[in-house]
Each structure stands twice: as structure tokens, then as C-alpha cells.
Motif scaffolding. Structure first.
Motif, short mmCIF file in Angstrom:
data_model
loop_
_atom_site.label_atom_id
_atom_site.label_comp_id
_atom_site.label_asym_id
_atom_site.label_seq_id
_atom_site.Cartn_x
_atom_site.Cartn_y
_atom_site.Cartn_z
N HIS A 16 26.99 42.18 -2.47
CA HIS A 16 26.17 43.69 -2.72
C HIS A 16 25.87 44.74 -1.36
N PRO A 17 26.70 45.22 -1.90
CA PRO A 17 26.82 45.74 -0.79
C PRO A 17 25.80 47.08 -0.05
N ASN A 18 24.36 47.31 -0.79
CA ASN A 18 23.48 48.26 -1.17
C ASN A 18 22.19 47.21 -0.49
N ILE A 19 22.91 46.29 -0.30
CA ILE A 19 21.52 45.50 0.23
C ILE A 19 21.49 45.15 1.69
N VAL A 20 22.74 44.50 1.40
CA VAL A 20 23.30 43.69 3.00
C VAL A 20 25.08 44.65 3.18
N ILE A 21 24.01 45.27 4.21
CA ILE A 21 25.62 46.38 4.90
C ILE A 21 26.46 46.08 5.42
N PRO A 22 27.63 45.96 4.91
CA PRO A 22 28.71 45.86 5.91
C PRO A 22 29.36 47.24 6.81
N GLU A 23 29.64 46.30 7.39
CA GLU A 23 30.47 47.43 8.61
C GLU A 23 29.43 47.89 8.88
N PRO A 24 27.95 47.50 9.19
CA PRO A 24 26.15 48.27 10.08
C PRO A 24 27.26 49.24 11.29
N GLU A 25 28.62 48.86 12.22
CA GLU A 25 28.71 49.96 13.06
C GLU A 25 28.83 51.48 12.51
N ASN A 26 29.33 51.85 11.42
CA ASN A 26 29.41 52.56 10.68
C ASN A 26 28.15 53.93 10.90
N HIS A 27 26.99 53.02 10.68
CA HIS A 27 25.80 53.66 10.73
C HIS A 27 25.09 53.78 11.83
N LYS A 28 25.19 53.03 12.93
CA LYS A 28 24.67 53.77 13.96
C LYS A 28 24.19 54.80 14.58
N GLY A 29 23.34 55.63 14.78
CA GLY A 29 22.54 57.08 14.98
C GLY A 29 22.62 57.42 14.03
N LYS A 30 22.76 56.62 12.70
CA LYS A 30 22.10 57.79 11.86
C LYS A 30 21.46 56.89 10.38
N TRP A 31 21.08 55.68 10.60
CA TRP A 31 20.54 54.74 10.28
C TRP A 31 19.59 55.80 8.49
N ASN A 32 19.25 56.64 8.99
CA ASN A 32 18.08 56.82 7.90
C ASN A 32 18.81 57.28 6.48
N GLU A 33 19.85 57.97 7.05
CA GLU A 33 21.09 58.17 5.64
C GLU A 33 20.98 56.62 4.78
N VAL A 34 21.09 55.56 5.54
CA VAL A 34 21.14 54.58 4.85
C VAL A 34 20.44 54.26 3.46
N PHE A 35 18.77 55.24 4.66
CA PHE A 35 17.29 54.61 3.22
C PHE A 35 17.24 56.15 2.79
N GLY A 36 17.52 56.44 3.22
CA GLY A 36 17.54 58.84 2.30
C GLY A 36 16.48 58.98 2.78
N ASN A 37 15.76 58.19 4.34
CA ASN A 37 14.49 59.15 4.24
C ASN A 37 14.31 59.44 5.71
N GLN A 38 13.25 59.24 6.37
CA GLN A 38 12.87 59.64 7.63
C GLN A 38 12.30 59.27 8.06
N HIS A 39 11.82 57.19 7.65
CA HIS A 39 10.73 56.97 7.30
C HIS A 39 11.08 55.44 8.88
N PRO A 40 10.20 55.70 9.71
CA PRO A 40 10.31 54.33 11.19
C PRO A 40 11.48 53.51 10.19
N ILE A 41 12.34 52.71 11.45
CA ILE A 41 12.84 51.39 10.96
C ILE A 41 12.32 50.27 11.79
N HIS A 42 11.89 49.30 11.52
CA HIS A 42 11.30 47.87 12.01
C HIS A 42 12.42 46.75 11.59
N ILE A 43 12.91 46.26 12.66
CA ILE A 43 13.81 44.81 12.39
C ILE A 43 12.82 43.85 12.70
N GLU A 44 13.82 42.04 11.89
CA GLU A 44 12.97 41.70 12.07
C GLU A 44 14.57 40.37 13.03
N VAL A 45 14.32 39.83 14.13
CA VAL A 45 15.11 39.96 14.11
C VAL A 45 15.15 37.84 14.36
#
Ligand code: SAM
Length: 215
Positions: A16-45
Motif C-alpha cells: 500500500h505505497p499510496n498510503i504508507v509512503i516509501p522513501e519519504p526523503e524523496n518528497h522533502k519540500g514537495k509534500w503537497n504533490e503527494v496529496f495533490g493540493n496545497q492544504h496545510p499538513i499536520h502530523i501526529e508523531v
């Protein structure tokens, strides 16, 4: 969190790489592309089995959420919960990583808010650096958040809460909405975590605070 080794976890996560993102370092600085929009991103650590982050994602479709969990056997439960949903949850992704490494895959301003819920207390002094509210972690969050962003923190553990109040204020964070019994006056829209449900059912008070980075 009781850990059960689940040998199939890696394979199911890998499916399920569409949900659990493999190699997250590839998305540094462009996480909005993962979601396909410019909405803010909140994380739970330290999302555990994902009840909170899934509840938040469903309640707030205009915010994107990323749940971060160290153990694949625990993350698997969150993934299965998402897969059990009748409809897709387009604004939620998961990362199976150690939060210590988060500056490898999030750049400054990629993330708009950090949630810490029932973080492991690590009561021994020699383990203080593992607490998610240790100054090293506060520094890591600062590296990925914009100015004036907030950390929202809930816990049942009084010792960790007191430690965090000191650690955060010494770091220069502005503390606001500090509650020593969240459920005595539960704010509208409070989404319960699994640990919150468990401890509040036992009548234990839940501590909560918001901490804001300065300008
Ligand atoms: N947030 C959930 C809740 O409130 O029900 C789970 C709380 S559980 C006590 C803490 C979780 O944080 C565990 O699943 C643990 O594996 C995870 N965790 C602890 N340190 C972490 C780290 N450095 N990176 C990622 N996850 C971490």
C-alpha cells in the motif's frame, strides 16, 4: 504500547505505497504533490494504531494528515483501520519511520502543526532524550514548521506533562490553553486517541496544552 511481532506487517505495508509512503526523503519540500493540493499538513508523531489521525482526517477534509509510527507491527493496525473504511481517506498518509530522522524528509514549512498524543514517558533520566518533548525534538519540529506554528500535546502522564511544561517554556515556546483535566471541560471537536479513551474511562485526568513557536 504492547508490541506483538507481526511477520506479515512489512509485506502488507509494502502493498500500500499510496498510503504508507516509501522513501519519504524523496518528497522533502514537495509534500503537497503527494496529496495533490496545497492544504496545510499536520502530523501526529507516535500515532500508534491511528485512531486520532484517522478521526482528524475525516473531520477536517481541508487539512492533510501524516501519521508517523516507529513500529511496523503497530502501524499495520492503523493501515488496516484505514483500509476498513468504506470510503477512501484522501487526506491521510502514514510513515513507518523514527521521528528522530524527520528533518531528512520534511523541509522548513512542509508541516503546519505537530500533534503529540500520549507519548512514551521514558521516566528514567538517562532516557530523557527519547521523550518527544525533549529540547532536541523541539528543535527538530522547529526545523520543519513555519514561524508561530503550534504543537498540541495530550497525555495522562503527570510527570511527562510537568517535564514538557518546563522543557517547552525553557525552549522559548509560548504555552497556551493548558488544561489539567481536559474532559472536565472537553473542547468541541476533541478527537480521542486510543490511550485517551482507555485512561479517561478509568477516571484518570487528561492533561493538554498547546505550545506556539515565537516569530
Ligand atoms: N498516539 C497514540 C495514542 O494516543 O493512542 C499512541 C500512543 S503510544 C503510548 C506511543 C506511540 O509512539 C507508540 O506506538 C510508539 O511506537 C510511538 N513512538 C515513540 N517514539 C517514536 C519515534 N521516535 N518515532 C516514531 N514513533 C514513535
Amino acid at each position: 504500547m504492547r508490541l506483538r511481532n507481526k511477520p506479515r506487517a512489512g509485506a502488507v505495508i509494502g502493498d500500500h505505497p499510496n498510503i504508507v509512503i516509501p522513501e519519504p526523503e524523496n518528497h522533502k519540500g514537495k509534500w503537497n504533490e503527494v496529496f495533490g493540493n496545497q492544504h496545510p499538513i499536520h502530523i501526529e508523531v507516535g500515532m500508534g494504531k491511528g485512531q486520532f489521525v484517522l478521526g482528524m482526517a475525516k473531520a477536517n477534509p481541508d487539512i492533510n494528515y501524516i501519521g508517523i509510527e516507529l513500529y511496523d507491527s503497530v502501524l499495520l493496525s492503523a493501515l488496516e483501520r484505514i483500509l476498513d473504511e468504506e470510503e477512501e481517506v484522501p487526506n491521510l498518509r502514514l510513515l513507518n519511520v523514527n521521528a528522530q530522522d524527520m528533518s531528512d524528509f520534511f523541509g522548513k514549512g512542509d508541516i503546519s502543526r505537530v500533534y503529540l498524543n500520549f507519548s512514551d514517558p521514558w521516566p528514567k533520566n538517562r532516557h530523557a532524550k527519547r521523550r518527544l518533548t525533549h529540547e532536541n525534538f523541539l528543535d527538530l519540529y522547529e526545523q520543519i514548521l513555519p514561524e508561530e506554528a503550534e504543537i498540541h500535546f495530550k497525555t495522562d502522564n503527570r510527570g511527562l506533562f510537568e517535564y514538557s511544561l518546563v522543557s517547552m517554556s525553557q525552549y522559548g515556546l509560548i504555552l497556551q490553553d493548558v488544561s489539567l483535566d481536559l474532559h472536565a471541560n472537553e473542547p468541541e471537536g476533541n478527537v480521542m486517541t486510543e490511550y485517551e479513551e482507555k485512561f479517561s474511562k478509568k477516571g484518570q485526568p487528561i492533561y493538554r496544552l498547546e505550545a506556539k513557536y515565537p516569530k
